[in-house]
Every structure is written in structure tokens, then in C-alpha cells.
Design an enzyme around this catalytic site. Structure first.
Site, PDB file in Angstrom:
ATOM      1  N   CYS A 175      31.449  15.739  50.433  1.00 46.59           N
ATOM      2  CA  CYS A 175      30.379  14.830  50.020  1.00 46.59           C
ATOM      3  C   CYS A 175      30.270  14.836  48.506  1.00 46.59           C
ATOM      4  CB  CYS A 175      29.072  15.235  50.675  1.00 46.59           C
ATOM      5  SG  CYS A 175      29.188  15.071  52.451  1.00 46.59           S
ATOM      6  N   TYR A 179      48.487  26.991  42.088  1.00 43.16           N
ATOM      7  CA  TYR A 179      47.094  26.614  41.828  1.00 43.16           C
ATOM      8  C   TYR A 179      46.555  25.643  42.889  1.00 43.16           C
ATOM      9  CZ  TYR A 179      48.530  28.655  37.398  1.00 43.16           C
ATOM     10  OH  TYR A 179      49.027  29.512  36.453  1.00 43.16           O
ATOM     11  N   ARG A 230      53.222  28.765  37.502  1.00 37.31           N
ATOM     12  CA  ARG A 230      53.513  27.481  38.141  1.00 37.31           C
ATOM     13  C   ARG A 230      55.008  27.284  38.423  1.00 37.31           C
ATOM     14  NH1 ARG A 230      50.143  23.424  37.343  1.00 37.31           N
ATOM     15  NH2 ARG A 230      49.516  24.393  35.390  1.00 37.31           N
TER      16      ARG A 230
HETATM   17  N1  LLP Z   1      50.149  34.108  31.345  1.00 37.67           N
HETATM   18  C1  LLP Z   1      48.854  33.967  31.050  1.00 37.67           C
HETATM   19  C2  LLP Z   1      48.216  34.877  30.119  1.00 37.67           C
HETATM   20  C3  LLP Z   1      48.127  32.913  31.634  1.00 37.67           C
HETATM   21  O1  LLP Z   1      46.834  32.756  31.336  1.00 37.67           O
HETATM   22  C4  LLP Z   1      48.762  32.022  32.522  1.00 37.67           C
HETATM   23  C5  LLP Z   1      48.027  30.907  33.131  1.00 37.67           C
HETATM   24  C6  LLP Z   1      50.118  32.232  32.815  1.00 37.67           C
HETATM   25  C7  LLP Z   1      50.785  33.280  32.202  1.00 37.67           C
HETATM   26  C8  LLP Z   1      50.891  31.346  33.744  1.00 37.67           C
HETATM   27  O2  LLP Z   1      50.916  30.015  33.332  1.00 37.67           O
HETATM   28  P1  LLP Z   1      51.842  28.965  34.101  1.00 37.67           P
HETATM   29  O3  LLP Z   1      53.264  29.428  33.942  1.00 37.67           O
HETATM   30  O4  LLP Z   1      51.419  28.992  35.532  1.00 37.67           O
HETATM   31  O5  LLP Z   1      51.572  27.672  33.456  1.00 37.67           O
HETATM   32  N2  LLP Z   1      44.569  26.246  37.081  1.00 37.67           N
HETATM   33  C9  LLP Z   1      45.446  25.540  36.182  1.00 37.67           C
HETATM   34  C10 LLP Z   1      46.397  26.471  35.467  1.00 37.67           C
HETATM   35  C11 LLP Z   1      45.699  27.563  34.703  1.00 37.67           C
HETATM   36  C12 LLP Z   1      46.655  28.528  34.062  1.00 37.67           C
HETATM   37  C13 LLP Z   1      45.943  29.699  33.517  1.00 37.67           C
HETATM   38  N3  LLP Z   1      46.789  30.670  32.913  1.00 37.67           N
HETATM   39  C14 LLP Z   1      46.177  24.443  36.938  1.00 37.67           C
HETATM   40  O6  LLP Z   1      45.917  24.244  38.129  1.00 37.67           O
HETATM   41  O7  LLP Z   1      47.000  23.743  36.356  1.00 37.67           O
END
Ligand code: LLP
Length: 380
Positions: free
Chosen positions: A310, A339, A244
């Protein structure tokens, strides 16, 4: 956010709904990560946004990839990443993922003891530890808690490292990723402290992978200091896996007003919704909504910005102070680079949106809008 006139031009050229990205914002985010984490290796969690143009850009800047599916590993390979530039995560990896990872010389993040026997011969591996904490984020986004399916326990971790060595693999070290969009930096401090306590049981390690999960307003230098301290305890090199943080701010979803209705509540109906950006519906996420027009507002009037699906839950944002929205007006939904497109879906046989990149000089189409034929091609 880019100036409204530039966003208008992109929407006029490519249509809406449209994901737009600002390359300068992406580079700025990478710059902040590098400034905070110094020489740590950065593996971009491409689940946040796997667009090939963004991947190529990051690859050219020496960023590696964190992959969690055969498709993601294939994207990494397609843009030229190999060996030490790929890590493969996931609690239940497929045979195809092990095979591709072995062929490319990737590093595997081992998520349970039984996985040691499934790894390809002589694999490079880290052991993912679940520090069993309460994590300050949405329940669906917490991975370092006891309720989460991820990682081995603190108690199991030294044994799994030893099992890797006994099986002839290269036990590089430990991995910890406690969740996503984490609000309180203390969560990272607490997680690293639990890992540090393992040092007498593991001995020195080559690598500590501190994961990702940083919220957009996170104190990166503070998190980095703590991660570096933990790596030093093991004499280890530091790796990180942001998703993110690298891409969210660079992305804006553009959507046009289709019309309005007043039924006790004011609805502003737009051409993007849950199929383009599911985060508000799935996590209660609040994305900033900006009206790209200039018109006097009705006194205190607010609007629920609703998508075309819908489904009653198809609401992008509630209670927005939009000024007299009219059909054809353009709305920008911010912080949508992570995301957003990657979680968009063809539900309702809706074509996933086009994506366009502003490189500082011009717009480039980096993903064409899908057609209905694209969506049923695999069924013919
Ligand atoms: N490393 C691992 C092992 C992960 O599972 C994830 C995210 C990341 C790194 C990166 O995380 P970040 O820096 O993006 O927070 N769909 C959700 C987010 C799911 C994240 C899953 N794993 C949303 O829209 O907020």
C-alpha cells in the site's frame, strides 16, 4: 538466466515470491574476478547477499568476508571464517563489533582518527581514505565524495597510520571504496591516483585494499590493472571487496501475476514489490523483467509492473512490453542476486521470500519462506 522450465519448476515447488540463484553464474563471476585480479585477496562484501549457503560456497573457495555489523561478523564466524578471512568496515562500529573482531583476529578498517583509541589492543588495521571525487553513480551510492560520511581525508591519512603505530596496533595500510554500481572506470583511476600521491608521506605499506563498487558491465581487467599499479607504488599486497559483481547476475526474483487493471495506465499487479526488491524505488534501479509465458502481445501495449504494497512508489518496473499478462503467469526479475534478498523487509508484516539454489543438478531450498509467526516471535 536459467531456462524458463527450470524457473517454473522452482516457483511451483516453493511458491512465489521466490529468489532463485544459479551456482554456475556465481562461480563464473568469481572466475572473472580471479582472472582479472590474480592473487589479490578477495573479501566478499556480504551485505550484497548474506545467505549462509552462498557464504559457505565462497568460503570453500578461499574467499574472505567484508562485514559491517555484528550480525555479519557472526555469519562469517558461523561458516568457519577466522582471522585473515574477515575485515570489518563501517563508520560507527559498535562495542560488540570490536569485541567479536578481536576474538576472531579480524582486520579493522579505521574510518576516522578517533577510532584508533577504540580498537582492541594490537589490532590489525587499514585506514579508509576518502579521495573526495565526484563519483558516477546514484547519490546514495557514492562514498568517495566530500558529501559522504566515509573515510578520513587524504591529508589526515598519514597521521592516522602513524597514530595506529604509536598506539601499538599493526598499521597494515590504506583502504579506499568510492561507491557502488560505478558507471565510469575513470573514477577508480582517479581515486587510486590520489592515493598514490600519499606515498611520500606514508612510506611503503603491507596492504592496499581497493574496495569494490564495480558495476555489472565493468571492465574488470582495466580496473584491476589500475588497482595493481597503485598497490605496487606502496609495495603492498592487493585486497578487494566486491559485493554486487559476485552475486548480482546469479540471482533472479520470481513473481506471479495477481491480476491486471487499466486506468489510463496499464498495471500488471504481481506478488513481489518494494518489500522483496527495494532497489527500483530506492535508487531508480532498472532490473530486467522477463515474461515466462508464450502468448501474442497486444499491439505496442506496455505495462507498469506493480507490487502489492500500500505505497504508490511500489513499482518494480515501468513500461514493460508484456504480452497480455494473466493471473498466475510468472515474471522473472533479473540481476537480483545482490541487494535483493538482503534488503528485503518485513514491512507490512510481509514474510521475506524463500530462496532456492540451482546447483546444476537440482533445486535446493536455501532459505525457507518466513511465517507471520516468525515476524512477531520477538514480541511475544
Ligand atoms: N566495501 C565497502 C566498504 C562497501 O561499503 C561496499 C558496499 C562494498 C565493499 C561492496 O560494494 P559493491 O561491490 O557491492 O558495489 N544497497 C545498494 C548498494 C550499497 C553498497 C554499500 N557498500 C544497492 O542496492 O545498490
Amino acid at each position: 538466466m536459467l531456462p524458463a522450465s527450470l524457473l517454473q519448476a522452482a516457483a511451483d515447488t516453493y511458491g512465489t515470491p521466490l529468489y532463485t540463484y544459479d551456482l554456475a553464474e556465481l562461480d563464473a563471476a568469481l572466475g572473472r574476478v580471479r582472472a582479472a585480479f590474480g592473487d589479490a585477496r578477495v573479501y566478499y562484501a556480504m551485505k550484497a547477499n548474506p545467505n549462509l549457503t552462498l557464504l559457505r560456497h565462497l568460503h570453500a573457495r578461499g574467499v574472505g568476508f567484508d562485514c559491517v555489523s555484528l550480525g555479519e561478523v557472526s555469519r562469517a564466524e558461523h561458516v568457519g571464517a577466522r582471522g585473515e578471512h574477515i575485515v570489518i568496515n563501517g563508520p560507527a562500529k559498535s562495542a560488540g563489533e570490536y569485541e567479536a573482531g578481536a576474538r576472531l583476529g579480524a582486520t579493522f578498517i579505521v574510518d576516522r582518527e578517533e577510532e584508533v583509541a577504540l580498537l582492541p589492543a594490537g589490532a590489525r588495521a587499514l585506514v579508509r581514505v576518502n579521495p573526495a571525487l565526484d563519483i558516477s553513480t546514484h547519490d546514495h551510492l557514492a562514498t568517495g565524495s566530500t558529501a559522504s560520511k566515509f573515510g578520513v581525508t587524504l591529508e589526515q591519512a598519514p597521521r592516522v597510520l602513524q597514530a595506529l603505530r604509536d598506539a601499538g596496533h599493526v598499521a597494515l595500510g590504506l583502504h579506499v571504496h568510492i561507491g557502488s554500481a560505478i558507471r565510469d572506470a575513470q573514477d577508480f583511476t582517479a581515486a587510486y591516483a590520489r592515493l598514490e600521491a600519499l606515498r611520500p608521506h606514508t612510506g611503503p605499506l603491507a596492504v592496499l585494499d581497493a574496495g569494490g563498487g564495480w558495476g555489472l558491465g565493468a571492465d574488470l581487467p582495466g580496473i584491476a590493472r589500475e588497482a595493481r599499479k597503485a598497490a605496487d607504488v606502496f609495495g603492498a599486497e592487493l585486497w578487494v571487496e566486491p559485493g554486487r559483481y559476485l552475486v548480482a547476475l546469479s540471482g533472479t526474483l520470481l513473481t506471479r501475476v495477481i491480476g491486471t487493471k487499466r486506468t489510463g495506465r496499464n498495471f500488471c499487479l504481481v506478488d513481489a514489490g518494494m518489500t522483496e526488491l527495494i532497489r527500483p524505488m530506492m535508487y531508480g534501479a532498472e532490473h530486467p523483467v522477463t515474461a515466462l509465458w508464450d502468448r501474442p502481445a497486444g499491439e505496442g501495449e506496455t505495462w507498469d509492473v506493480a507490487g502489492p504494497a500500500c505505497e504508490s512508489g511500489d513499482i518494480l518496473a515501468r513500461n514493460q512490453p508484456l504480452a497480455d499478462p494473466q493471473r498466475g503467469d510468472l515474471i522473472a526479475v533479473g540481476e537480483a542476486g545482490a541487494y535483493g534478498a538482503s534488503m528485503s523487509s518485513p514491512y507490512l508484516t510481509r514474510s521475506r521470500p524463500a530462496e532456492a539454489l540451482w546447483d546444476g543438478q537440482a533445486w535446493q531450498l536455501i532459505r525457507r519462506r518466513e511465517t507471520p509467526q516468525d515476524l512477531w516471535a520477538a514480541e511475544e
